[in-house]
Scaffold this motif. Structure first.
Motif, short mmCIF file in Angstrom:
data_model
loop_
_atom_site.label_atom_id
_atom_site.label_comp_id
_atom_site.label_asym_id
_atom_site.label_seq_id
_atom_site.Cartn_x
_atom_site.Cartn_y
_atom_site.Cartn_z
N PRO A 1 44.68 35.02 42.87
CA PRO A 1 43.28 34.72 42.54
C PRO A 1 42.27 35.55 43.31
CG PRO A 1 44.53 32.69 42.70
CD PRO A 1 45.43 33.78 43.19
N ILE A 2 42.56 35.86 44.59
CA ILE A 2 41.59 36.65 45.34
C ILE A 2 41.55 38.08 44.83
CG2 ILE A 2 43.01 37.54 47.25
CD1 ILE A 2 39.58 35.88 47.61
N LEU A 3 42.68 38.58 44.34
CA LEU A 3 42.68 39.92 43.74
C LEU A 3 41.90 39.91 42.44
CD1 LEU A 3 46.30 41.30 44.27
CD2 LEU A 3 44.24 41.77 45.58
N LEU A 4 42.07 38.87 41.66
CA LEU A 4 41.29 38.78 40.41
C LEU A 4 39.80 38.67 40.71
CD1 LEU A 4 43.58 36.36 38.35
CD2 LEU A 4 43.30 38.82 38.04
N ALA A 5 39.46 37.90 41.75
CA ALA A 5 38.05 37.76 42.12
C ALA A 5 37.47 39.06 42.66
CB ALA A 5 37.90 36.65 43.16
N GLU A 6 38.34 39.95 43.16
CA GLU A 6 37.89 41.23 43.71
C GLU A 6 38.08 42.38 42.72
OE1 GLU A 6 36.54 42.88 46.45
OE2 GLU A 6 35.71 40.91 46.77
N TYR A 7 38.52 42.10 41.52
CA TYR A 7 38.79 43.13 40.52
C TYR A 7 37.48 43.80 40.13
CZ TYR A 7 41.55 45.18 36.69
OH TYR A 7 42.23 46.03 35.85
N GLU A 8 37.27 45.01 40.63
CA GLU A 8 35.99 45.69 40.45
C GLU A 8 35.76 46.09 39.00
OE1 GLU A 8 33.56 49.61 42.15
OE2 GLU A 8 35.59 49.15 42.86
N PHE A 9 34.55 45.83 38.52
CA PHE A 9 34.16 46.23 37.17
C PHE A 9 33.41 47.56 37.26
CE2 PHE A 9 33.83 41.51 35.73
CZ PHE A 9 35.21 41.40 35.77
N ARG A 10 34.12 48.65 36.98
CA ARG A 10 33.49 49.97 37.03
C ARG A 10 32.94 50.38 35.68
NH1 ARG A 10 39.19 51.13 39.65
NH2 ARG A 10 38.79 50.39 41.78
N GLY A 11 33.25 49.58 34.68
CA GLY A 11 32.79 49.83 33.33
C GLY A 11 33.30 48.75 32.40
N LYS A 12 32.98 48.88 31.14
CA LYS A 12 33.34 47.90 30.13
C LYS A 12 34.86 47.72 30.02
CE LYS A 12 32.46 46.89 25.22
NZ LYS A 12 31.72 47.35 24.01
N GLN A 13 35.60 48.81 30.13
CA GLN A 13 37.06 48.73 30.03
C GLN A 13 37.66 47.84 31.11
OE1 GLN A 13 39.06 52.53 29.79
NE2 GLN A 13 41.05 51.66 30.33
N ASP A 14 37.09 47.91 32.31
CA ASP A 14 37.60 47.07 33.41
C ASP A 14 37.40 45.59 33.12
OD1 ASP A 14 38.47 49.20 35.01
OD2 ASP A 14 36.46 49.49 35.82
N VAL A 15 36.27 45.25 32.51
CA VAL A 15 36.00 43.85 32.15
C VAL A 15 37.07 43.36 31.20
CG1 VAL A 15 34.35 42.22 31.17
CG2 VAL A 15 33.52 44.20 32.47
N GLU A 16 37.38 44.17 30.22
CA GLU A 16 38.36 43.76 29.21
C GLU A 16 39.78 43.70 29.79
OE1 GLU A 16 37.59 46.58 26.11
OE2 GLU A 16 35.74 45.56 25.47
N GLU A 17 40.10 44.62 30.70
CA GLU A 17 41.41 44.58 31.35
C GLU A 17 41.54 43.35 32.23
OE1 GLU A 17 41.45 48.31 33.31
OE2 GLU A 17 42.21 49.43 31.57
N TYR A 18 40.45 43.00 32.92
CA TYR A 18 40.45 41.80 33.75
C TYR A 18 40.69 40.55 32.90
CZ TYR A 18 38.31 37.78 36.10
OH TYR A 18 38.07 36.53 36.61
N LEU A 19 40.02 40.48 31.78
CA LEU A 19 40.21 39.32 30.89
C LEU A 19 41.65 39.24 30.39
CD1 LEU A 19 36.85 39.49 28.88
CD2 LEU A 19 37.51 37.77 30.59
N GLU A 20 42.26 40.39 30.17
CA GLU A 20 43.68 40.42 29.79
C GLU A 20 44.55 39.85 30.90
OE1 GLU A 20 45.63 43.76 27.53
OE2 GLU A 20 43.76 44.77 28.07
N LEU A 21 44.22 40.21 32.14
CA LEU A 21 44.99 39.72 33.27
C LEU A 21 44.86 38.20 33.41
CD1 LEU A 21 44.21 42.51 35.89
CD2 LEU A 21 46.47 41.92 35.02
N VAL A 22 43.66 37.69 33.28
CA VAL A 22 43.46 36.24 33.37
C VAL A 22 44.21 35.54 32.24
CG1 VAL A 22 41.78 34.35 33.37
CG2 VAL A 22 41.24 36.51 34.53
#
Length: 619
Positions: free
Chosen positions: A176-197
């Protein structure tokens, strides 16, 4: 596809990153790397010019082949999972990587077998190289990989002894702390993060399937440990709406350039759904699955209480420490001696300065706030430590919901292509109020993990080496400098600083001894109680807490203490042989220039360095 134990953070996240890399290939002993120039051309100095040119051409070809294979290994390993790739690289495209192969690692039997085969293939590849033709840095990389694979080979047939779930250092506590620290450098990162969750429930199901196989083999953790892990899981059953996952997501989302308000609202809705439909069910899945397995674990003691547990613990010790000691029994003797030295030094100081015992509850460092401490340490380290390139850092507080599940503080390893930006988390829970923030920041920041990580990323250009984790080296260095920070010009009375430094080593040594006593020697709770009451007069509550910590996290404390001990032993040897010629900054530079490596490799190079210092070459 080869499997390495990749470092993602300095929270000891071995369970999350490439947790399938628990098997090894065959091992071939190599000659010690000589001290030589960067190319191998000098090996044929007595031959004719034509022969020399032929040797040079052969060496260059071998060096180019090695570099190519290592680059391919790097790209393969770093793109294995999305979590690894995101935290280790800011811009994967610079390395020709477009997408990770998997969201998370897997503990499925076929994946474990695949890991074993790939490590064997890696060893077979390494065996094709002639060390004499490689550059000095390439020979070092080759030795490190050889040592790493030799250690991993110890686990062949013992894969079910691996424990991905643990109270503080387990997957469930750290992901969870890694997910909370998952940096959003752009739109693609947001979507990859949502995939991880959204994929976390499938990942945790894979872990529970592994735990069931452990239970069927008679290797399940005790009910007492299960209860502690369940308690950790319960802290992540988030209240819908306003929770740390939502808060951190919203903050990061606002920092993404170019998103419309409509897009942000859509992402928030998807995030809320992912938390409700996947994140919360994932933790409930762990709770229910572990509850169902209660009663299947019969070993209430340490690792050696399992059928081949002592054998697996030996692997854990070498993986955690990279020690140069030939056996765990020999290591225990060194640990006991170092702990006793700390106790003797503490006793002598109190005898000489009896007033210190009355001041030990009221001492104060000059700086007490994180930023002030960090800046003072940056200044204090200039004399005895190599210069560090400019970099920034951010202090963050551990979310309230996670305080009981995480360490007093931790450093998040910065991407190797973005080492300038660093993050340190501080746990504000009252249970850590007794920890000296000054020395904690020395451990995590300057001249500890942050300093060490930035230095290595700027000095070493072998990307494969930047991936492999050797906790004994990294945690050993951070523990070594934490001890040193007590005796710096920090506002403490020098005698008090020395007392605290010696007591710190003695206390940590006690934990390291207990780790081995319980997990290797099979000590019971009663034996630990008798030992602690005889020598340390500890209450029963402390006995229970220490025993549980050693059972639940075998070899964890050893990486800190043994790594520090190895570094201090080398320093003492250098001081003894060099006398007035000993230069502390040069010693620190040697340790830092070696970088993340096992001490069985570092020791060989230390001998060469020491000879160079004695001869006045400074090499």
């Amino acid at each position: 596809m080869h499997k390495l134990r990749i470092k993602t953070t300095s929270i000891i996240l071995a369970a999350l990153v490439l947790c399938c890399a628990v098997l090894g290939g065959c091992q071939v002993k190599r000659p010690a790397a000589p001290s030589s120039p960067e190319t191998a051309s000098g090996a044929a100095g007595t031959e004719s010019t034509g022969s020399q040119e032929q040797v040079n051409a052969q060496a260059l070809k071998e060096q180019e082949r090695f570099q190519k294979e290592m680059e391919e290994l790097f790209c393969s390993e770093i793109s294995e999972t999305q979590v690894n790739m995101h935290f280790m690289l800011k811009d994967p495209s610079r390395f020709g990587i477009s997408k990770a192969k998997n969201l998370y690692p897997s503990l499925a039997p076929e994946k474990l077998e695949e890991a074993r085969q790939s490590q064997q293939e890696l060893q077979e590849l390494l065996d094709t190289f002639d060390p004499a033709l490689l550059t000095e840095s390439q020979r070092l990389t080759l030795q490190i990989l050889d040592s790493y694979l030799a250690t991993e080979k110890r686990t062949q047939g013992l894969e079910l002894y691996y424990q991905p779930l643990a109270v503080t250092i387990g997957v469930q506590a750290q992901l969870p702390i890694l997910l909370a620290e998952y940096e959003f450098r752009g739109k693609q990162d947001v979507e990859e993060y949502l995939e991880l969750v959204a994929g976390i429930d499938e990942y945790y199901q894979d872990i529970m399937d592994f735990e069931k196989r452990k239970a069927e083999a008679g290797l399940m953790m005790s009910d007492r440990t299960i209860d502690h892990v369940i308690e950790s899981c319960e802290s992540f059953l988030l209240v819908p709406g306003d929770n740390f996952m939502t808060q951190t997501f919203d903050t990061r989302l606002e920092q993404v350039a170019g998103l419309t308000e409509e897009e942000k609202a859509g992402y928030r809705q998807l995030h809320a759904q992912a938390l409700e439909q996947h994140f919360l069910p994932a933790y409930q899945l762990l709770i229910d699955g572990l509850t169902a397995l209660k009663g299947t674990g019969t070993n209430e003691g340490g690792q050696c209480g399992y059928p081949r547990g002592k054998e697996y613990y030996e692997y854990q010790v070498y993986a955690a420490t990279g020690t140069s000691c030939p056996s765990v029994d020999e290591l225990l003797k060194d640990v006991e001696r170092t702990m006793e030295d700390g106790l003797i030094s503490t006793s002598l100081l109190l005898r000489k300065y009896p007033e210190l015992i009355h001041e030990v509850d009221s001492y104060a460092f000059r700086q007490t706030e994180p930023e002030g401490i960090m800046e003072e340490l940056k200044t204090l380290t200039q004399e005895d430590y190599p210069a560090l390139p400019a970099c920034s850092y951010t202090f963050k507080m551990v979310p309230k919901a996670l305080e009981l599940s995480l360490s007093p503080a931790f450093y998040l390893v910065s991407p190797l292509d973005d080492y300038e930006n660093n993050t340190i988390y501080i746990n504000g829970n009252p249970q850590f109020a007794g920890n000296d923030l000054y020395t904690v920041i020395a451990h995590e920041g300057y001249p500890g993990h942050l300093y060490q990580n930035v230095y290595f990323n700027t000095q070493n250009h072998d990307n494969v080496r930047k991936l492999i984790s050797f906790p004994g080296y990294s945690e050993g260095w951070a523990t070594y400098v934490e001890r040193e920070s007590y005796i710096m010009d920090n506002g403490l009375r020098p005698e008090m600083g020395q007392l605290l430094a010696d007591n710190y080593i003695a206390a940590l040594g006690l934990h390291a001894c207990l780790d081995i006593y319980i997990n290797y020697k099979g000590w019971t709770r009663d034996q630990v109680k008798e030992y602690l009451q005889r020598y340390y007069n500890q209450p029963d509550s402390a006995v229970e807490s220490l025993y549980d910590a050693m059972v639940e996290n075998p070899a964890n404390y050893l990486s800190y203490f043994v790594g520090c001990m190895e570094i201090r032993n080398m320093r003492e040897e250098a001081e003894g042989r060099l006398g007035e010629r000993f230069n502390l900054k040069e010693f620190h530079k040697f340790i830092l220039d070696m970088g993340d490596a096992p001490f069985d490799v570092i020791r060989g190079y230390f001998g060469e360095w020491l000879k160079g210092q004695e001869m006045g070459s400074g090499k």
